[in-house]
Enzyme design. Structure first.
Site, PDB file in Angstrom:
ATOM      1  N   ASP A 257       0.860  -1.170   0.000  1.00 60.96           N
ATOM      2  CA  ASP A 257       0.000   0.000   0.000  1.00 60.96           C
ATOM      3  C   ASP A 257       0.900   1.224   0.000  1.00 60.96           C
ATOM      4  O   ASP A 257       2.061   1.149   0.404  1.00 60.96           O
ATOM      5  CB  ASP A 257      -0.921  -0.017   1.231  1.00 60.96           C
ATOM      6  CG  ASP A 257      -2.119   0.925   1.047  1.00 60.96           C
ATOM      7  OD1 ASP A 257      -2.981   0.953   1.929  1.00 60.96           O
ATOM      8  OD2 ASP A 257      -2.162   1.635   0.020  1.00 60.96           O
TER       9      ASP A 257
ATOM     10  N   GLY B  39       0.866   4.319   1.465  1.00 60.82           N
ATOM     11  CA  GLY B  39       1.250   5.089   2.644  1.00 60.82           C
ATOM     12  C   GLY B  39       0.339   6.248   2.998  1.00 60.82           C
ATOM     13  O   GLY B  39       0.312   6.665   4.164  1.00 60.82           O
TER      14      GLY B  39
ATOM     15  N   GLN C  85     -11.370   6.822  -5.491  1.00 63.46           N
ATOM     16  CA  GLN C  85     -11.984   7.402  -4.319  1.00 63.46           C
ATOM     17  C   GLN C  85     -13.401   7.866  -4.698  1.00 63.46           C
ATOM     18  O   GLN C  85     -13.978   7.348  -5.658  1.00 63.46           O
ATOM     19  CB  GLN C  85     -11.121   8.565  -3.778  1.00 63.46           C
ATOM     20  CG  GLN C  85      -9.782   8.123  -3.197  1.00 63.46           C
ATOM     21  CD  GLN C  85      -9.916   7.294  -1.945  1.00 63.46           C
ATOM     22  OE1 GLN C  85     -10.979   7.239  -1.310  1.00 63.46           O
ATOM     23  NE2 GLN C  85      -8.842   6.611  -1.572  1.00 63.46           N
TER      24      GLN C  85
ATOM     25  N   GLY D 136     -11.176   4.237   0.015  1.00 65.45           N
ATOM     26  CA  GLY D 136     -12.151   5.097   0.681  1.00 65.45           C
ATOM     27  C   GLY D 136     -13.305   4.343   1.297  1.00 65.45           C
ATOM     28  O   GLY D 136     -14.343   4.905   1.614  1.00 65.45           O
TER      29      GLY D 136
ATOM     30  N   ASP E  95      -7.862  -7.413   1.026  1.00 62.55           N
ATOM     31  CA  ASP E  95      -6.885  -7.538   2.112  1.00 62.55           C
ATOM     32  C   ASP E  95      -7.645  -7.303   3.412  1.00 62.55           C
ATOM     33  O   ASP E  95      -8.590  -6.496   3.431  1.00 62.55           O
ATOM     34  CB  ASP E  95      -5.747  -6.520   1.979  1.00 62.55           C
ATOM     35  CG  ASP E  95      -6.157  -5.138   2.473  1.00 62.55           C
ATOM     36  OD1 ASP E  95      -6.597  -4.322   1.632  1.00 62.55           O
ATOM     37  OD2 ASP E  95      -6.082  -4.892   3.709  1.00 62.55           O
TER      38      ASP E  95
ATOM     39  N   CYS F  15     -11.995 -28.569   8.391  1.00 59.84           N
ATOM     40  CA  CYS F  15     -10.922 -27.647   7.986  1.00 59.84           C
ATOM     41  C   CYS F  15      -9.636 -28.435   7.791  1.00 59.84           C
ATOM     42  O   CYS F  15      -9.260 -29.239   8.649  1.00 59.84           O
ATOM     43  CB  CYS F  15     -10.728 -26.574   9.058  1.00 59.84           C
ATOM     44  SG  CYS F  15      -9.347 -25.462   8.696  1.00 59.84           S
TER      45      CYS F  15
ATOM     46  N   CYS G 227      -6.576 -27.395   7.865  1.00 61.11           N
ATOM     47  CA  CYS G 227      -5.371 -26.704   8.337  1.00 61.11           C
ATOM     48  C   CYS G 227      -4.622 -27.507   9.388  1.00 61.11           C
ATOM     49  O   CYS G 227      -5.160 -28.392  10.053  1.00 61.11           O
ATOM     50  CB  CYS G 227      -5.720 -25.312   8.851  1.00 61.11           C
ATOM     51  SG  CYS G 227      -6.174 -25.220  10.590  1.00 61.11           S
TER      52      CYS G 227
ATOM     53  N   CYS H  37      -6.263 -27.625  12.865  1.00 59.86           N
ATOM     54  CA  CYS H  37      -7.426 -28.526  13.008  1.00 59.86           C
ATOM     55  C   CYS H  37      -7.038 -29.989  12.865  1.00 59.86           C
ATOM     56  O   CYS H  37      -7.721 -30.863  13.403  1.00 59.86           O
ATOM     57  CB  CYS H  37      -8.499 -28.157  11.983  1.00 59.86           C
ATOM     58  SG  CYS H  37      -9.224 -26.550  12.331  1.00 59.86           S
TER      59      CYS H  37
ATOM     60  N   HIS I 282      -5.290 -21.174  11.344  1.00 58.06           N
ATOM     61  CA  HIS I 282      -6.681 -21.592  11.089  1.00 58.06           C
ATOM     62  C   HIS I 282      -7.500 -20.470  10.444  1.00 58.06           C
ATOM     63  O   HIS I 282      -8.175 -20.679   9.437  1.00 58.06           O
ATOM     64  CB  HIS I 282      -7.389 -22.045  12.380  1.00 58.06           C
ATOM     65  CG  HIS I 282      -8.847 -22.235  12.143  1.00 58.06           C
ATOM     66  ND1 HIS I 282      -9.362 -23.318  11.453  1.00 58.06           N
ATOM     67  CD2 HIS I 282      -9.901 -21.426  12.421  1.00 58.06           C
ATOM     68  CE1 HIS I 282     -10.664 -23.187  11.322  1.00 58.06           C
ATOM     69  NE2 HIS I 282     -11.024 -22.044  11.902  1.00 58.06           N
TER      70      HIS I 282
HETATM   71  O1  SAQ Z   1      -8.523   4.489   0.447  1.00 57.13           O
HETATM   72  C1  SAQ Z   1      -7.532   3.799   0.739  1.00 57.13           C
HETATM   73  N1  SAQ Z   1      -6.341   4.019   0.120  1.00 57.13           N
HETATM   74  C2  SAQ Z   1      -5.227   3.296   0.428  1.00 57.13           C
HETATM   75  N2  SAQ Z   1      -5.234   2.330   1.350  1.00 57.13           N
HETATM   76  C3  SAQ Z   1      -6.392   2.052   2.040  1.00 57.13           C
HETATM   77  C4  SAQ Z   1      -6.381   1.056   3.039  1.00 57.13           C
HETATM   78  C5  SAQ Z   1      -7.550   0.790   3.746  1.00 57.13           C
HETATM   79  N3  SAQ Z   1      -7.807  -0.082   4.784  1.00 57.13           N
HETATM   80  C6  SAQ Z   1      -9.106   0.118   5.100  1.00 57.13           C
HETATM   81  N4  SAQ Z   1      -9.754  -0.525   6.097  1.00 57.13           N
HETATM   82  C7  SAQ Z   1      -9.083  -1.540   6.890  1.00 57.13           C
HETATM   83  C8  SAQ Z   1      -8.314  -0.912   7.988  1.00 57.13           C
HETATM   84  C9  SAQ Z   1      -7.115  -1.324   8.460  1.00 57.13           C
HETATM   85  C10 SAQ Z   1      -6.630  -0.516   9.508  1.00 57.13           C
HETATM   86  C11 SAQ Z   1      -7.476   0.516   9.833  1.00 57.13           C
HETATM   87  S1  SAQ Z   1      -8.841   0.481   8.822  1.00 57.13           S
HETATM   88  N5  SAQ Z   1      -9.693   1.056   4.320  1.00 57.13           N
HETATM   89  C12 SAQ Z   1      -8.730   1.502   3.460  1.00 57.13           C
HETATM   90  C13 SAQ Z   1      -8.758   2.489   2.468  1.00 57.13           C
HETATM   91  C14 SAQ Z   1      -7.583   2.769   1.760  1.00 57.13           C
HETATM   92 ZN    ZN Z   2      -8.505 -25.068  10.760  1.00 57.51          ZN
END
Ligand code: SAQ
Ligand code: ZN
Length: 336
Positions: free
Chosen positions: A60, A62, A156, A183, A233, A271, A273, A276, A302
């Site tokens: 990701d 940042g 977004q 977003g 993710d 499962c 894994c 399990c 698991h």
């Molecule tokens: O617009 C985004 N842009 C780039 N990375 C992201 C990561 C993101 N992760 C979540 N939610 C899961 C979370 C993980 C930790 C706090 S909230 N929403 C997210 C939105 C974005």
């Molecule tokens: Zn399992």
């Protein structure tokens, strides 16, 4: 994608992670830039060699992490400035810098540097963030010179369908190797996530990977796949594991609960894994109660296997043409 923020999926060795069936993991530019620094990761041969994971890796960019993790940050057309949580230094992250760091880390898929508006927020703020994200994407494309690393754009647009479609269409014009819906999963109601995904996913190229960031849970995954999403993710499987919670067939079990103390069955007999196949609920419950570190490894193995298995079952039912009926429970179509 299990989340491996700091170049490891917490509590698991790469071999244990591979056994879960996970194909790809996510790591974070923000965290790795701060610690140990992309220079050291590169010195170790790049992210794959450094962490011993030879499967696909996505990083990701940042921007989101600056806003969700660091205090004292300032945003401008240039990028974002924030205070390092480690040593208080002021750090500036820009589209150019984020791409350079991700190029140095060496992930297979890198994310454009974007601005994820907080939730709730005014339409005007969403519009500003969405338009700036587009200008930042153009700067990312300009800076990114390594075609062997696929640069994905991030759509977004907040909860506004018109802003979502405007952004989706503008990004599709750029003919990128893949697209993410950002977003979302920022504290909004799940129904809003469903709505945003149903509007946005179909507008993205069907022949490119479509990635829904930060999601998710069973229902959100099933509904998003129905709308055309390919990639997710989520920290839930591993975060819940570290809190002593197992995901069993869509339910959430706290292994400290007294009902498991003398329950000598596996978490889930169906499962495949390692956990399990070798251990009982009573044993894991004992480890959780005793705060034994092994508990977190066994539950992470698991939980990741469970959610990967869920997506594998969805893939099979899509191929058989029975997705809508097999997953009606999750798609919420059985009681409409
Ligand atoms: O617009 C985004 N842009 C780039 N990375 C992201 C990561 C993101 N992760 C979540 N939610 C899961 C979370 C993980 C930790 C706090 S909230 N929403 C997210 C939105 C974005
Ligand atoms: Zn399992």
């Amino acid at each position: 994608m299990p989340v491996g923020t700091l170049a490891n999926v917490k509590t698991l060795t790469p071999a244990q992670l591979r056994d879960t069936g996970a194909q790809m993991i996510l790591s974070n530019t923000y965290h790795l830039h701060l610690q140990p620094g992309e220079g050291i990761v590169a010195g170790g041969g790049g992210l794959h060699k450094f962490m011993g994971w030879d499967g696909p890796i996505l990083t990701d960019s940042g921007g989101f992490q600056v806003f969700s993790l660091s205090e004292m940050r300032k945003i401008s057309e240039r990028g974002v400035k924030f205070r390092s949580p480690h040593d208080g230094q002021i750090i500036e992250l820009t589209p150019e810098r984020s791409i350079e760091i991700q190029n140095t880390l060496g992930a297979d898929i890198i994310m454009a540097f974007d601005e994820c508006p907080p939730y709730p927020v005014s339409r005007e703020e969403v519009e500003t963030a969405t338009e700036r994200t587009y200008r930042w994407l153009l700067r990312c494309i300009e800076t990114h010179k390594r075609p062997e690393q696929a640069l994905f754009g991030i759509v977004q647009g907040g909860i506004y369908s018109d802003l979502r479609s405007r952004a989706a269409n503008a990004l599709t014009e750029l003919d990128l190797p893949g697209y993410a819906i950002g977003g979302v999963s920022v504290g909004e109601e799940p129904e809003l996530i469903h709505e945003i995904v149903r509007v946005t996913a179909p507008l993205l190229p069907v022949n490119k990977p479509r990635y829904l960031m930060g999601v998710g849970t069973y229902r959100e995954i099933a509904i998003a796949i129905a709308a055309g999403i390919d990639l997710f993710d989520c920290v839930i499987p591993t975060r819940w594991a570290r809190h002593g919670t197992a995901m069993v067939r869509g339910e959430r079990w706290n292994l400290k609960n007294a009902r498991f103390r003398e329950d000598f069955q596996p978490l889930d007999a169906d499962c495949p894994c390692y956990t399990c196949k070798n251990f009982t609920r009573a044993y894991i419950s004992h480890l959780v109660r005793s705060q034994e570190i092994l508990a977190y490894t066994l539950l992470s193995i698991h939980n990741i296997t469970e959610i990967i298995h869920f997506t594998q079952k969805i893939r099979q039912s899509i191929l058989q043409g029975s997705f809508a009926t097999d997953f009606a429970r999750w798609l919420n179509t059985d009681n409409s």
